[in-house]
Scaffold this active site. Structure first.
Site, PDB file in Angstrom:
ATOM      1  CE1 TYR A 176      -9.686 -54.807 -35.738  1.00  0.00           C
ATOM      2  CE2 TYR A 176     -10.333 -52.796 -36.883  1.00  0.00           C
ATOM      3  CZ  TYR A 176      -9.640 -53.983 -36.849  1.00  0.00           C
ATOM      4  OH  TYR A 176      -8.870 -54.353 -37.919  1.00  0.00           O
ATOM      5  NE  ARG A 223     -10.918 -45.109 -48.107  1.00  0.00           N
ATOM      6  CZ  ARG A 223      -9.637 -44.984 -47.782  1.00  0.00           C
ATOM      7  NH1 ARG A 223      -8.999 -43.847 -47.981  1.00  0.00           N
ATOM      8  NH2 ARG A 223      -8.965 -45.989 -47.229  1.00  0.00           N
ATOM      9  CG  PHE A 293       4.291 -37.481 -39.629  1.00  0.00           C
ATOM     10  CD1 PHE A 293       4.514 -38.510 -40.535  1.00  0.00           C
ATOM     11  CD2 PHE A 293       3.906 -37.821 -38.337  1.00  0.00           C
ATOM     12  CE1 PHE A 293       4.348 -39.838 -40.157  1.00  0.00           C
ATOM     13  CE2 PHE A 293       3.739 -39.135 -37.948  1.00  0.00           C
ATOM     14  CZ  PHE A 293       3.960 -40.155 -38.873  1.00  0.00           C
TER      15      PHE A 293
HETATM   16  C1  IN0 Z   1      -0.251 -43.574 -39.271  1.00  0.00           C
HETATM   17  C2  IN0 Z   1      -1.141 -42.372 -39.407  1.00  0.00           C
HETATM   18  C3  IN0 Z   1      -0.769 -41.195 -38.529  1.00  0.00           C
HETATM   19  C4  IN0 Z   1       0.028 -40.191 -38.991  1.00  0.00           C
HETATM   20  C5  IN0 Z   1       0.310 -39.073 -38.185  1.00  0.00           C
HETATM   21  C6  IN0 Z   1      -0.189 -38.966 -36.901  1.00  0.00           C
HETATM   22  C7  IN0 Z   1      -0.996 -39.976 -36.390  1.00  0.00           C
HETATM   23  C8  IN0 Z   1      -1.515 -39.897 -35.075  1.00  0.00           C
HETATM   24  C9  IN0 Z   1      -2.325 -40.898 -34.602  1.00  0.00           C
HETATM   25  C10 IN0 Z   1      -2.583 -42.025 -35.364  1.00  0.00           C
HETATM   26  C11 IN0 Z   1      -2.095 -42.125 -36.662  1.00  0.00           C
HETATM   27  C12 IN0 Z   1      -1.308 -41.124 -37.206  1.00  0.00           C
HETATM   28  O1  IN0 Z   1      -1.284 -41.929 -40.746  1.00  0.00           O
HETATM   29  C13 IN0 Z   1      -1.365 -42.888 -41.769  1.00  0.00           C
HETATM   30  C14 IN0 Z   1      -1.745 -42.198 -43.094  1.00  0.00           C
HETATM   31  C15 IN0 Z   1      -1.628 -43.151 -44.275  1.00  0.00           C
HETATM   32  O2  IN0 Z   1      -0.993 -44.155 -44.206  1.00  0.00           O
HETATM   33  N1  IN0 Z   1      -2.291 -42.824 -45.370  1.00  0.00           N
HETATM   34  C16 IN0 Z   1      -2.361 -43.674 -46.560  1.00  0.00           C
HETATM   35  C17 IN0 Z   1      -3.624 -43.382 -47.257  1.00  0.00           C
HETATM   36  C18 IN0 Z   1      -4.664 -44.405 -47.056  1.00  0.00           C
HETATM   37  O3  IN0 Z   1      -5.723 -44.243 -47.649  1.00  0.00           O
HETATM   38  O4  IN0 Z   1      -4.429 -45.398 -46.349  1.00  0.00           O
HETATM   39  C19 IN0 Z   1      -1.294 -43.385 -47.580  1.00  0.00           C
HETATM   40  O5  IN0 Z   1      -0.809 -44.355 -48.193  1.00  0.00           O
HETATM   41  O6  IN0 Z   1      -0.999 -42.221 -47.810  1.00  0.00           O
HETATM   42  C20 IN0 Z   1      -2.304 -44.020 -41.448  1.00  0.00           C
HETATM   43  O7  IN0 Z   1      -3.359 -44.136 -42.062  1.00  0.00           O
HETATM   44  N2  IN0 Z   1      -1.914 -44.921 -40.471  1.00  0.00           N
HETATM   45  C21 IN0 Z   1      -0.698 -44.813 -39.784  1.00  0.00           C
HETATM   46  C22 IN0 Z   1       0.094 -45.957 -39.627  1.00  0.00           C
HETATM   47  C23 IN0 Z   1       1.326 -45.877 -39.022  1.00  0.00           C
HETATM   48  C24 IN0 Z   1       1.768 -44.633 -38.569  1.00  0.00           C
HETATM   49 CL1  IN0 Z   1       3.353 -44.524 -37.861  1.00  0.00          CL
HETATM   50  C25 IN0 Z   1       1.002 -43.477 -38.706  1.00  0.00           C
HETATM   51  C26 IN0 Z   1      -2.754 -46.113 -40.247  1.00  0.00           C
HETATM   52  C27 IN0 Z   1      -3.763 -46.046 -39.056  1.00  0.00           C
HETATM   53  C28 IN0 Z   1      -4.488 -47.391 -39.003  1.00  0.00           C
HETATM   54  C29 IN0 Z   1      -4.804 -44.949 -39.247  1.00  0.00           C
HETATM   55  C30 IN0 Z   1      -3.031 -45.817 -37.736  1.00  0.00           C
END
Ligand code: IN0
Length: 417
Positions: A176, A223, A293
Protein backbone atom coordinates in the site's frame (compact mmCIF):
# COMPACT_ATOMS: atom_id res chain seq x y z
CA UNK A 1 -0.60 24.69 24.30
CA UNK A 2 -1.19 27.41 21.71
CA UNK A 3 1.49 27.77 19.06
CA UNK A 4 2.51 31.18 20.50
CA UNK A 5 3.01 29.76 23.99
CA UNK A 6 4.98 26.89 22.47
CA UNK A 7 7.31 29.42 20.84
CA UNK A 8 7.81 31.30 24.10
CA UNK A 9 8.57 28.00 25.83
CA UNK A 10 11.23 27.23 23.17
CA UNK A 11 13.16 30.46 22.53
CA UNK A 12 15.65 28.93 20.07
CA UNK A 13 12.69 27.93 17.91
CA UNK A 14 11.20 31.42 18.17
CA UNK A 15 14.52 32.71 16.85
CA UNK A 16 14.33 30.26 13.92
CA UNK A 17 10.79 31.35 13.02
CA UNK A 18 11.82 35.03 13.05
CA UNK A 19 15.00 34.26 11.11
CA UNK A 20 13.05 32.27 8.53
CA UNK A 21 10.35 34.93 8.10
CA UNK A 22 12.75 37.92 8.00
CA UNK A 23 15.98 36.66 6.47
CA UNK A 24 15.20 33.60 4.43
CA UNK A 25 16.19 34.25 0.80
CA UNK A 26 14.77 31.67 -1.64
CA UNK A 27 17.50 30.12 -3.81
CA UNK A 28 15.39 30.55 -6.93
CA UNK A 29 12.54 32.97 -6.25
CA UNK A 30 9.54 32.77 -8.56
CA UNK A 31 9.21 35.57 -11.08
CA UNK A 32 5.47 36.40 -11.24
CA UNK A 33 6.11 38.75 -14.21
CA UNK A 34 7.00 35.71 -16.31
CA UNK A 35 4.01 33.66 -15.14
CA UNK A 36 0.67 33.38 -16.93
CA UNK A 37 -2.59 33.75 -14.97
CA UNK A 38 -3.09 29.99 -15.34
CA UNK A 39 0.30 29.21 -13.80
CA UNK A 40 -0.31 31.65 -10.93
CA UNK A 41 -3.58 29.83 -10.25
CA UNK A 42 -1.76 26.48 -10.16
CA UNK A 43 0.63 27.86 -7.53
CA UNK A 44 -2.42 29.04 -5.55
CA UNK A 45 -3.84 25.52 -5.75
CA UNK A 46 -0.51 24.20 -4.52
CA UNK A 47 -0.49 26.63 -1.59
CA UNK A 48 -4.09 25.74 -0.78
CA UNK A 49 -3.43 21.99 -0.71
CA UNK A 50 -0.06 22.05 1.07
CA UNK A 51 1.00 25.16 2.96
CA UNK A 52 4.51 24.44 4.19
CA UNK A 53 5.54 22.03 1.46
CA UNK A 54 4.36 24.44 -1.25
CA UNK A 55 7.10 26.87 -0.19
CA UNK A 56 9.75 24.17 -0.68
CA UNK A 57 8.42 23.34 -4.18
CA UNK A 58 8.30 27.03 -5.11
CA UNK A 59 12.01 27.36 -4.31
CA UNK A 60 13.07 24.58 -6.67
CA UNK A 61 15.30 25.49 -9.63
CA UNK A 62 13.32 26.70 -12.66
CA UNK A 63 14.20 23.55 -14.65
CA UNK A 64 12.19 21.30 -12.33
CA UNK A 65 9.91 23.65 -10.39
CA UNK A 66 6.94 23.54 -12.77
CA UNK A 67 7.28 19.81 -13.44
CA UNK A 68 7.22 19.00 -9.72
CA UNK A 69 4.43 21.49 -9.00
CA UNK A 70 2.28 19.83 -11.70
CA UNK A 71 3.28 16.33 -10.49
CA UNK A 72 2.29 17.26 -6.92
CA UNK A 73 -1.13 18.63 -8.04
CA UNK A 74 -1.88 15.56 -10.15
CA UNK A 75 -1.02 13.28 -7.22
CA UNK A 76 -3.15 15.42 -4.92
CA UNK A 77 -6.06 15.10 -7.39
CA UNK A 78 -5.72 11.29 -7.44
CA UNK A 79 -5.50 11.20 -3.66
CA UNK A 80 -8.63 13.37 -3.34
CA UNK A 81 -10.63 10.90 -5.46
CA UNK A 82 -9.24 7.92 -3.48
CA UNK A 83 -10.01 9.52 -0.10
CA UNK A 84 -13.56 10.62 -0.95
CA UNK A 85 -15.91 8.12 0.69
CA UNK A 86 -18.94 9.89 -0.81
CA UNK A 87 -17.96 8.72 -4.33
CA UNK A 88 -19.34 5.18 -4.84
CA UNK A 89 -16.91 2.54 -6.13
CA UNK A 90 -18.62 2.11 -9.54
CA UNK A 91 -17.81 5.79 -10.20
CA UNK A 92 -14.51 5.93 -8.30
CA UNK A 93 -12.68 2.91 -9.74
CA UNK A 94 -12.83 3.88 -13.43
CA UNK A 95 -11.81 7.47 -12.53
CA UNK A 96 -8.72 6.19 -10.70
CA UNK A 97 -7.79 3.61 -13.32
CA UNK A 98 -8.07 6.00 -16.26
CA UNK A 99 -6.89 9.14 -14.48
CA UNK A 100 -3.70 9.30 -16.57
CA UNK A 101 -5.85 9.61 -19.70
CA UNK A 102 -6.99 13.03 -18.42
CA UNK A 103 -3.42 14.16 -19.08
CA UNK A 104 -4.20 13.85 -22.78
CA UNK A 105 -7.70 15.37 -22.51
CA UNK A 106 -7.82 19.17 -22.42
CA UNK A 107 -10.65 20.50 -20.28
CA UNK A 108 -11.36 17.49 -18.01
CA UNK A 109 -12.73 18.52 -14.60
CA UNK A 110 -14.63 16.74 -11.82
CA UNK A 111 -17.27 18.41 -9.66
CA UNK A 112 -18.70 15.60 -7.51
CA UNK A 113 -16.17 15.49 -4.68
CA UNK A 114 -16.87 16.63 -1.14
CA UNK A 115 -13.24 16.52 -0.02
CA UNK A 116 -11.38 19.57 1.35
CA UNK A 117 -8.98 19.60 -1.63
CA UNK A 118 -11.72 19.13 -4.29
CA UNK A 119 -10.72 22.42 -5.95
CA UNK A 120 -7.79 20.57 -7.63
CA UNK A 121 -10.36 18.35 -9.38
CA UNK A 122 -12.74 21.21 -10.11
CA UNK A 123 -9.93 23.17 -11.78
CA UNK A 124 -8.01 20.24 -13.22
CA UNK A 125 -8.17 21.85 -16.69
CA UNK A 126 -5.63 24.40 -15.38
CA UNK A 127 -3.31 21.67 -14.12
CA UNK A 128 -3.65 19.95 -17.52
CA UNK A 129 -2.59 23.14 -19.31
CA UNK A 130 0.62 23.43 -17.29
CA UNK A 131 1.26 19.71 -17.77
CA UNK A 132 0.94 20.10 -21.54
CA UNK A 133 3.51 22.93 -21.45
CA UNK A 134 6.16 20.75 -19.77
CA UNK A 135 9.02 19.21 -21.73
CA UNK A 136 7.99 15.90 -23.26
CA UNK A 137 10.55 13.97 -21.14
CA UNK A 138 8.84 15.16 -17.93
CA UNK A 139 5.32 14.48 -19.28
CA UNK A 140 6.26 10.84 -20.01
CA UNK A 141 7.44 10.26 -16.43
CA UNK A 142 4.44 11.97 -14.80
CA UNK A 143 1.94 10.11 -17.00
CA UNK A 144 3.57 6.73 -16.28
CA UNK A 145 3.52 7.26 -12.51
CA UNK A 146 -0.07 8.59 -12.56
CA UNK A 147 -1.17 5.51 -14.48
CA UNK A 148 0.48 3.02 -12.12
CA UNK A 149 -0.59 4.83 -8.96
CA UNK A 150 -4.22 5.14 -10.13
CA UNK A 151 -4.40 1.41 -10.92
CA UNK A 152 -2.80 0.49 -7.57
CA UNK A 153 -5.18 2.75 -5.62
CA UNK A 154 -8.22 1.34 -7.44
CA UNK A 155 -7.16 -2.22 -6.58
CA UNK A 156 -7.16 -1.26 -2.89
CA UNK A 157 -10.52 0.57 -3.07
CA UNK A 158 -12.01 -2.49 -4.77
CA UNK A 159 -10.74 -4.91 -2.11
CA UNK A 160 -13.67 -5.58 0.26
CA UNK A 161 -11.41 -6.93 3.01
CA UNK A 162 -9.20 -3.85 2.88
CA UNK A 163 -12.24 -1.55 3.09
CA UNK A 164 -13.83 -3.35 6.04
CA UNK A 165 -10.85 -4.56 8.04
CA UNK A 166 -7.97 -2.39 6.86
CA UNK A 167 -4.39 -3.47 6.12
CA UNK A 168 -3.80 -7.12 7.00
CA UNK A 169 -0.19 -8.27 6.55
CA UNK A 170 3.13 -6.41 6.68
CA UNK A 171 3.58 -7.30 3.01
CA UNK A 172 0.27 -5.56 2.26
CA UNK A 173 1.34 -2.56 4.39
CA UNK A 174 4.51 -2.22 2.31
CA UNK A 175 2.58 -2.64 -0.93
CA UNK A 176 0.00 0.00 0.00
CA UNK A 177 2.79 2.41 0.93
CA UNK A 178 4.50 1.55 -2.36
CA UNK A 179 1.46 2.63 -4.38
CA UNK A 180 0.90 5.90 -2.55
CA UNK A 181 4.50 6.89 -1.77
CA UNK A 182 7.19 4.53 -3.11
CA UNK A 183 6.03 5.19 -6.66
CA UNK A 184 6.23 8.95 -5.99
CA UNK A 185 9.88 8.37 -5.07
CA UNK A 186 10.44 6.69 -8.42
CA UNK A 187 8.78 9.58 -10.26
CA UNK A 188 10.79 12.21 -8.42
CA UNK A 189 14.06 10.34 -8.96
CA UNK A 190 13.42 10.02 -12.69
CA UNK A 191 12.47 13.71 -12.89
CA UNK A 192 15.57 14.77 -10.91
CA UNK A 193 17.95 12.62 -12.93
CA UNK A 194 16.37 13.77 -16.16
CA UNK A 195 16.67 17.42 -15.07
CA UNK A 196 20.33 16.95 -14.07
CA UNK A 197 19.68 17.39 -10.33
CA UNK A 198 20.54 13.86 -9.17
CA UNK A 199 23.17 11.23 -9.84
CA UNK A 200 21.82 8.77 -12.47
CA UNK A 201 23.25 5.96 -10.30
CA UNK A 202 20.24 6.49 -7.98
CA UNK A 203 18.09 4.80 -10.61
CA UNK A 204 20.22 1.65 -10.42
CA UNK A 205 19.09 1.02 -6.84
CA UNK A 206 15.27 1.42 -6.73
CA UNK A 207 15.17 0.36 -3.08
CA UNK A 208 16.56 3.77 -2.20
CA UNK A 209 13.69 5.84 -3.59
CA UNK A 210 11.22 3.23 -2.36
CA UNK A 211 12.56 3.76 1.16
CA UNK A 212 12.34 7.55 0.77
CA UNK A 213 8.60 7.23 0.13
CA UNK A 214 7.92 4.47 2.65
CA UNK A 215 9.74 6.30 5.44
CA UNK A 216 7.46 9.35 4.93
CA UNK A 217 4.24 7.41 4.47
CA UNK A 218 4.80 5.00 7.37
CA UNK A 219 5.55 7.95 9.65
CA UNK A 220 2.26 9.57 8.60
CA UNK A 221 0.36 6.32 9.18
CA UNK A 222 1.86 5.89 12.67
CA UNK A 223 1.18 9.52 13.65
CA UNK A 224 -2.39 9.54 12.25
CA UNK A 225 -3.66 6.42 14.12
CA UNK A 226 -6.41 8.31 15.96
CA UNK A 227 -7.48 10.57 13.09
CA UNK A 228 -7.65 7.63 10.65
CA UNK A 229 -9.75 5.56 13.06
CA UNK A 230 -12.22 8.46 13.38
CA UNK A 231 -12.48 8.36 9.57
CA UNK A 232 -12.91 4.58 9.72
CA UNK A 233 -9.51 3.94 8.09
CA UNK A 234 -7.14 1.25 9.30
CA UNK A 235 -3.58 1.37 8.04
CA UNK A 236 -1.74 -0.19 11.00
CA UNK A 237 -1.24 -3.79 9.77
CA UNK A 238 -3.13 -6.50 11.62
CA UNK A 239 -0.07 -8.75 11.52
CA UNK A 240 1.52 -6.27 13.94
CA UNK A 241 -1.36 -4.97 16.10
CA UNK A 242 -2.86 -8.44 16.65
CA UNK A 243 0.19 -9.25 18.82
CA UNK A 244 -0.93 -6.55 21.26
CA UNK A 245 -4.77 -6.37 21.20
CA UNK A 246 -7.80 -8.13 19.81
CA UNK A 247 -8.87 -5.13 17.73
CA UNK A 248 -7.08 -2.05 16.41
CA UNK A 249 -9.53 0.24 18.24
CA UNK A 250 -8.77 -1.50 21.55
CA UNK A 251 -5.22 -0.12 21.54
CA UNK A 252 -6.70 3.25 22.51
CA UNK A 253 -8.41 1.91 25.65
CA UNK A 254 -6.79 3.04 28.93
CA UNK A 255 -6.42 -0.55 30.13
CA UNK A 256 -4.42 -1.35 26.98
CA UNK A 257 -2.08 1.61 27.23
CA UNK A 258 1.11 -0.47 27.56
CA UNK A 259 0.05 -2.77 24.72
CA UNK A 260 -0.65 0.30 22.60
CA UNK A 261 2.79 1.74 23.30
CA UNK A 262 4.46 -1.59 22.51
CA UNK A 263 2.62 -1.80 19.22
CA UNK A 264 3.67 1.77 18.46
CA UNK A 265 7.30 0.78 19.15
CA UNK A 266 7.19 -2.06 16.65
CA UNK A 267 5.86 0.26 13.96
CA UNK A 268 8.50 2.90 14.79
CA UNK A 269 11.24 0.22 14.54
CA UNK A 270 9.90 -0.86 11.14
CA UNK A 271 9.93 2.77 9.91
CA UNK A 272 13.45 3.57 11.20
CA UNK A 273 14.76 0.57 9.27
CA UNK A 274 14.24 2.65 6.09
CA UNK A 275 16.43 5.50 7.37
CA UNK A 276 19.87 4.31 6.16
CA UNK A 277 18.53 4.02 2.57
CA UNK A 278 17.11 7.54 2.83
CA UNK A 279 20.46 8.91 4.00
CA UNK A 280 22.19 7.07 1.15
CA UNK A 281 19.69 8.50 -1.35
CA UNK A 282 20.22 12.07 -0.13
CA UNK A 283 23.96 11.75 -0.82
CA UNK A 284 23.05 11.25 -4.49
CA UNK A 285 21.27 14.60 -4.91
CA UNK A 286 23.53 17.03 -6.76
CA UNK A 287 21.56 20.26 -6.92
CA UNK A 288 20.98 22.42 -3.83
CA UNK A 289 17.26 23.22 -4.20
CA UNK A 290 16.49 19.57 -4.99
CA UNK A 291 18.49 18.55 -1.92
CA UNK A 292 16.38 20.84 0.30
CA UNK A 293 13.19 19.53 -1.32
CA UNK A 294 14.15 15.92 -0.57
CA UNK A 295 15.80 16.41 2.83
CA UNK A 296 13.13 18.59 4.49
CA UNK A 297 10.32 15.97 4.54
CA UNK A 298 12.84 13.36 5.72
CA UNK A 299 14.05 15.36 8.73
CA UNK A 300 10.42 16.19 9.60
CA UNK A 301 9.72 12.45 9.51
CA UNK A 302 12.58 11.42 11.82
CA UNK A 303 11.61 14.22 14.23
CA UNK A 304 8.00 12.98 14.10
CA UNK A 305 9.10 9.41 14.85
CA UNK A 306 10.93 10.66 17.92
CA UNK A 307 7.84 12.62 18.94
CA UNK A 308 5.49 9.63 18.61
CA UNK A 309 7.86 7.05 20.14
CA UNK A 310 6.46 5.91 23.52
CA UNK A 311 3.94 8.76 23.31
CA UNK A 312 0.48 7.68 24.50
CA UNK A 313 -1.14 10.81 23.04
CA UNK A 314 -0.80 9.19 19.59
CA UNK A 315 -3.40 6.62 20.66
CA UNK A 316 -6.04 9.12 21.76
CA UNK A 317 -5.41 12.34 19.85
CA UNK A 318 -3.46 14.35 17.32
CA UNK A 319 0.28 14.91 17.70
CA UNK A 320 2.19 17.32 15.52
CA UNK A 321 5.67 18.83 15.41
CA UNK A 322 5.84 22.34 16.86
CA UNK A 323 5.88 25.03 14.16
CA UNK A 324 9.15 26.45 15.53
CA UNK A 325 10.82 23.06 15.45
CA UNK A 326 9.74 22.51 11.83
CA UNK A 327 11.25 25.89 10.95
CA UNK A 328 14.49 25.01 12.70
CA UNK A 329 14.70 21.71 10.83
CA UNK A 330 13.97 23.36 7.47
CA UNK A 331 16.80 25.80 8.05
CA UNK A 332 19.29 23.14 9.04
CA UNK A 333 18.58 20.42 6.46
CA UNK A 334 20.51 22.13 3.66
CA UNK A 335 23.48 19.79 3.28
CA UNK A 336 24.36 16.14 3.77
CA UNK A 337 26.34 16.59 6.98
CA UNK A 338 23.69 18.66 8.83
CA UNK A 339 20.92 16.35 7.67
CA UNK A 340 22.85 13.33 8.95
CA UNK A 341 23.41 15.15 12.26
CA UNK A 342 19.66 15.66 12.62
CA UNK A 343 19.04 11.95 12.03
CA UNK A 344 21.78 11.04 14.47
CA UNK A 345 20.38 13.31 17.20
CA UNK A 346 16.83 11.95 16.90
CA UNK A 347 18.00 8.33 16.72
CA UNK A 348 20.07 8.90 19.87
CA UNK A 349 17.00 10.33 21.61
CA UNK A 350 14.91 7.34 20.57
CA UNK A 351 17.63 4.97 21.71
CA UNK A 352 17.87 6.77 25.06
CA UNK A 353 14.12 6.30 25.69
CA UNK A 354 14.14 2.67 24.53
CA UNK A 355 13.35 0.30 27.43
CA UNK A 356 14.51 -3.34 27.78
CA UNK A 357 10.94 -4.28 28.75
CA UNK A 358 9.72 -3.23 25.28
CA UNK A 359 9.30 -6.31 23.01
CA UNK A 360 10.88 -4.25 20.20
CA UNK A 361 13.84 -3.17 22.36
CA UNK A 362 16.44 -5.09 20.32
CA UNK A 363 14.94 -4.15 16.98
CA UNK A 364 14.92 -0.45 17.89
CA UNK A 365 18.48 -0.59 19.24
CA UNK A 366 19.71 -2.26 16.06
CA UNK A 367 17.78 0.11 13.76
CA UNK A 368 19.23 3.17 15.57
CA UNK A 369 22.72 1.65 15.57
CA UNK A 370 22.51 1.07 11.81
CA UNK A 371 21.75 4.76 11.27
CA UNK A 372 24.77 5.66 13.39
CA UNK A 373 26.94 3.12 11.61
CA UNK A 374 25.95 4.43 8.20
CA UNK A 375 26.72 8.02 9.20
CA UNK A 376 30.03 6.91 10.69
CA UNK A 377 30.99 5.35 7.35
CA UNK A 378 30.39 8.59 5.50
CA UNK A 379 31.69 11.01 8.15
CA UNK A 380 34.03 9.01 10.38
CA UNK A 381 34.53 10.87 13.66
CA UNK A 382 37.75 9.03 14.50
CA UNK A 383 39.45 10.26 11.33
CA UNK A 384 38.36 13.82 11.97
CA UNK A 385 39.57 13.77 15.55
CA UNK A 386 42.91 12.40 14.40
CA UNK A 387 43.21 14.94 11.62
CA UNK A 388 42.67 17.78 14.08
CA UNK A 389 45.33 16.56 16.51
CA UNK A 390 48.20 14.95 14.64
CA UNK A 391 50.19 14.04 17.70
CA UNK A 392 52.25 10.98 16.90
CA UNK A 393 53.44 9.87 13.52
CA UNK A 394 52.36 6.27 14.26
CA UNK A 395 48.73 7.22 14.91
CA UNK A 396 48.95 9.63 11.98
CA UNK A 397 49.94 6.72 9.73
CA UNK A 398 47.08 4.53 11.02
CA UNK A 399 44.61 7.34 10.61
CA UNK A 400 45.88 8.07 7.11
CA UNK A 401 45.07 4.48 6.15
CA UNK A 402 41.61 4.74 7.74
CA UNK A 403 41.10 8.01 5.89
CA UNK A 404 42.02 6.52 2.51
CA UNK A 405 39.75 3.51 3.05
CA UNK A 406 36.90 5.79 4.17
CA UNK A 407 37.40 8.04 1.18
CA UNK A 408 37.16 5.08 -1.18
CA UNK A 409 33.90 4.05 0.51
CA UNK A 410 32.53 7.58 0.50
CA UNK A 411 33.46 8.27 -3.12
CA UNK A 412 31.07 5.48 -4.04
CA UNK A 413 28.30 7.21 -2.15
CA UNK A 414 28.64 10.93 -2.58
CA UNK A 415 28.63 12.59 -5.92
CA UNK A 416 30.59 15.74 -6.56
CA UNK A 417 28.46 18.76 -5.70
C1 IN0 B 1 6.01 14.11 -1.67
C2 IN0 B 1 7.06 13.91 -0.61
C3 IN0 B 1 8.48 13.82 -1.12
C4 IN0 B 1 9.29 14.92 -1.18
C5 IN0 B 1 10.63 14.81 -1.60
C6 IN0 B 1 11.16 13.59 -1.97
C7 IN0 B 1 10.37 12.45 -1.93
C8 IN0 B 1 10.89 11.19 -2.32
C9 IN0 B 1 10.09 10.07 -2.25
C10 IN0 B 1 8.76 10.17 -1.89
C11 IN0 B 1 8.23 11.39 -1.49
C12 IN0 B 1 9.00 12.54 -1.50
O1 IN0 B 1 7.00 14.88 0.42
C13 IN0 B 1 5.73 15.33 0.85
C14 IN0 B 1 5.90 16.19 2.12
C15 IN0 B 1 4.59 16.87 2.50
O2 IN0 B 1 3.70 17.00 1.73
N1 IN0 B 1 4.49 17.30 3.75
C16 IN0 B 1 3.27 17.89 4.31
C17 IN0 B 1 3.26 17.63 5.75
C18 IN0 B 1 2.33 16.55 6.15
O3 IN0 B 1 2.24 16.32 7.35
O4 IN0 B 1 1.66 15.96 5.29
C19 IN0 B 1 3.22 19.39 4.19
O5 IN0 B 1 2.11 19.91 3.95
O6 IN0 B 1 4.24 20.03 4.41
C20 IN0 B 1 4.76 14.20 1.08
O7 IN0 B 1 4.40 13.92 2.21
N2 IN0 B 1 4.27 13.54 -0.04
C21 IN0 B 1 4.66 13.88 -1.34
C22 IN0 B 1 3.67 14.00 -2.33
C23 IN0 B 1 4.01 14.40 -3.60
C24 IN0 B 1 5.34 14.67 -3.89
CL1 IN0 B 1 5.75 15.24 -5.49
C25 IN0 B 1 6.35 14.55 -2.93
C26 IN0 B 1 3.21 12.54 0.15
C27 IN0 B 1 3.66 11.04 0.20
C28 IN0 B 1 2.39 10.20 0.37
C29 IN0 B 1 4.58 10.76 1.39
C30 IN0 B 1 4.36 10.64 -1.09
Amino acid sequence: MSKYLQLIAHPSELRSVIQWKLWHEPLYPRDPAKETANMKRCYELLEFTSRSFAAVIEELSPELREAIMVFYLILRALDTVEDDMTIPNPTKLPILRTFYENLAKPGWTFHDSKEKDRVVLEEFDKVYLEYSNLKEKYQVIISDITKRMGIGMADYCEDEDFNKKGVDTIKEYNLYCHYVAGIVGEGLTRLSVSGGSANPKLLENPQLHESMGLFLQKTNIIRDYHEDLLDNRRFWPKEIWSKYASSLDDLAKPENEQAGLNCLSELVADAIEHAPDCLYYLAGIKEQSMFNFCAIPQVMAIATLELVFQNKKVLTGHVKLRKGLSCQLMMKATNVRSTYEIFQTYCHNIHARNKPSDPSYMRISIACAKVDQFIETVFPTKVEEAASSISSSASYFTMAIVLVVSLILVSNLITTK
